[in-house]
Design a protein around this motif. Sequence first.
Motif, mmCIF file in Angstrom:
data_model
loop_
_atom_site.group_PDB
_atom_site.id
_atom_site.type_symbol
_atom_site.label_atom_id
_atom_site.label_comp_id
_atom_site.label_asym_id
_atom_site.label_seq_id
_atom_site.Cartn_x
_atom_site.Cartn_y
_atom_site.Cartn_z
ATOM 1 N N MET A 122 0.821 -1.207 0.000
ATOM 2 C CA MET A 122 0.000 0.000 0.000
ATOM 3 C C MET A 122 0.859 1.263 0.000
ATOM 4 O O MET A 122 0.466 2.287 -0.561
ATOM 5 C CB MET A 122 -0.939 -0.011 1.204
ATOM 6 C CG MET A 122 -2.053 -1.045 1.127
ATOM 7 S SD MET A 122 -3.078 -0.868 -0.367
ATOM 8 C CE MET A 122 -2.414 -2.203 -1.407
ATOM 9 N N CYS A 123 2.025 1.202 0.625
ATOM 10 C CA CYS A 123 2.957 2.340 0.563
ATOM 11 C C CYS A 123 3.340 2.614 -0.884
ATOM 12 O O CYS A 123 3.311 3.765 -1.360
ATOM 13 C CB CYS A 123 4.210 2.054 1.390
ATOM 14 S SG CYS A 123 3.973 1.976 3.178
ATOM 15 N N PHE A 124 3.692 1.559 -1.606
ATOM 16 C CA PHE A 124 4.099 1.716 -2.998
ATOM 17 C C PHE A 124 2.924 2.086 -3.892
ATOM 18 O O PHE A 124 3.083 2.814 -4.872
ATOM 19 C CB PHE A 124 4.759 0.427 -3.494
ATOM 20 C CG PHE A 124 6.131 0.199 -2.916
ATOM 21 C CD1 PHE A 124 7.161 1.076 -3.187
ATOM 22 C CD2 PHE A 124 6.392 -0.887 -2.100
ATOM 23 C CE1 PHE A 124 8.431 0.880 -2.656
ATOM 24 C CE2 PHE A 124 7.651 -1.099 -1.565
ATOM 25 C CZ PHE A 124 8.678 -0.211 -1.846
ATOM 26 N N ALA A 125 1.722 1.582 -3.559
ATOM 27 C CA ALA A 125 0.536 1.932 -4.336
ATOM 28 C C ALA A 125 0.260 3.434 -4.251
ATOM 29 O O ALA A 125 -0.105 4.075 -5.243
ATOM 30 C CB ALA A 125 -0.674 1.143 -3.832
ATOM 31 N N THR A 126 0.440 4.000 -3.059
ATOM 32 C CA THR A 126 0.265 5.443 -2.887
ATOM 33 C C THR A 126 1.274 6.217 -3.723
ATOM 34 O O THR A 126 0.922 7.193 -4.406
ATOM 35 C CB THR A 126 0.424 5.826 -1.399
ATOM 36 O OG1 THR A 126 -0.561 5.140 -0.628
ATOM 37 C CG2 THR A 126 0.268 7.323 -1.209
ATOM 38 N N ALA A 127 2.531 5.784 -3.679
ATOM 39 C CA ALA A 127 3.572 6.453 -4.459
ATOM 40 C C ALA A 127 3.251 6.398 -5.954
ATOM 41 O O ALA A 127 3.437 7.381 -6.679
ATOM 42 C CB ALA A 127 4.926 5.813 -4.177
ATOM 43 N N PHE A 128 2.756 5.250 -6.418
ATOM 44 C CA PHE A 128 2.424 5.102 -7.836
ATOM 45 C C PHE A 128 1.258 6.007 -8.222
ATOM 46 O O PHE A 128 1.262 6.613 -9.299
ATOM 47 C CB PHE A 128 2.079 3.652 -8.158
ATOM 48 C CG PHE A 128 1.642 3.438 -9.584
ATOM 49 C CD1 PHE A 128 2.554 3.575 -10.625
ATOM 50 C CD2 PHE A 128 0.330 3.124 -9.892
ATOM 51 C CE1 PHE A 128 2.158 3.407 -11.951
ATOM 52 C CE2 PHE A 128 -0.077 2.943 -11.205
ATOM 53 C CZ PHE A 128 0.846 3.088 -12.232
ATOM 54 N N THR A 129 0.257 6.103 -7.354
ATOM 55 C CA THR A 129 -0.904 6.951 -7.628
ATOM 56 C C THR A 129 -0.472 8.404 -7.831
ATOM 57 O O THR A 129 -0.932 9.080 -8.759
ATOM 58 C CB THR A 129 -1.923 6.864 -6.474
ATOM 59 O OG1 THR A 129 -2.327 5.505 -6.308
ATOM 60 C CG2 THR A 129 -3.144 7.721 -6.767
ATOM 61 N N ILE A 130 0.410 8.872 -6.971
ATOM 62 C CA ILE A 130 0.940 10.231 -7.128
ATOM 63 C C ILE A 130 1.795 10.316 -8.391
ATOM 64 O O ILE A 130 1.777 11.313 -9.113
ATOM 65 C CB ILE A 130 1.766 10.630 -5.895
ATOM 66 C CG1 ILE A 130 0.867 10.649 -4.653
ATOM 67 C CG2 ILE A 130 2.425 12.002 -6.093
ATOM 68 C CD1 ILE A 130 1.613 10.859 -3.361
ATOM 69 N N GLY A 131 2.512 9.215 -8.677
ATOM 70 C CA GLY A 131 3.358 9.177 -9.866
ATOM 71 C C GLY A 131 2.570 9.312 -11.158
ATOM 72 O O GLY A 131 3.068 9.877 -12.143
ATOM 73 N N ILE A 132 1.336 8.815 -11.167
ATOM 74 C CA ILE A 132 0.496 8.937 -12.364
ATOM 75 C C ILE A 132 0.274 10.405 -12.711
ATOM 76 O O ILE A 132 0.289 10.797 -13.887
ATOM 77 C CB ILE A 132 -0.858 8.214 -12.137
ATOM 78 C CG1 ILE A 132 -0.643 6.699 -12.084
ATOM 79 C CG2 ILE A 132 -1.848 8.563 -13.255
ATOM 80 C CD1 ILE A 132 -1.905 5.917 -11.767
#
Length: 288
Positions: A183-193
């Motif tokens: 979930m930490c990485f999922a958050t980072a990816f969401t912002i990355g989009i």
Amino acid sequence: MIWLFLSVITSSLLYVIFKYFEIFKVNTLHAIIINYIIACITGLTSYGQVPNVENILQADWLYYSFFIGALFIFIFNIMALTSQKNGLTVAAVSGKMSLVIPVVAGIWLYQESIGWMKIAGILLALVSVYLTSVKSKDGLQLDKRTLILPVILFLGSGIIDTTLKYAEINYVPIGEESLFSAMCFATAFTIGIIILLYEATQKRFINLRSIIAGIALGIPNYFSIYFIIKSLKNGMESSVVYPINNVATVLFASILGILIFKEKLIPKNYIGIIVAIVAILMIAFAKA
């Protein structure tokens, strides 16, 4: 100790992969963003079962995963800016010397053990990080106009490590380490989009090379965080985990640089390697 050893190995591999990014002219920003979704998928796979969305939304650690994930991508961009404005050495030293923040927090918040040998080992660890990272005889070349960047990098890296420890000890139950990391990485990816959408408006599109590079980075990146959490979860003190992890990573990455890329070291680097070994032994022995 095996979890800490595995974290050092996977963290060191990240340096090797980043070096290949330079060799193959990979767009590092794009690869980093892809890396986050790959790390998330790896975490969900490691979890071993289909996660229940409702349980995730109700998890006590959810907001901590959001916070850490946002810091992941923010600090990465600060690291990139620091490298560009102040140099790679300043970025490396600022990031790794942040170990003092979780160490102080561990001793202060959790009454972790402290003694002269551990204190001496931690001080030597800081010295070794500097000596091993410096690549010129003149040492660090700081630009006062952009001094705020390494300061933010230092504080941000330390806050990430401290928050990981706090969440692990208070909110992440045994068995959910991989889900929390995902979930930490999922958050980072969401912002990355959002960043990728902006890049697209600037005619900078993601390509196959960046996707492949992101996949190569994402798997060890996930496990470097997962193994740290497992080290903390299995009773190792943060005042032991973070100094050894940071120093050993710099040490092993330097050795890989010599073996794989034929990098040349200056005398300070060799002294730093010796000091790093002494620091690791002192901290580990003090723990025992």
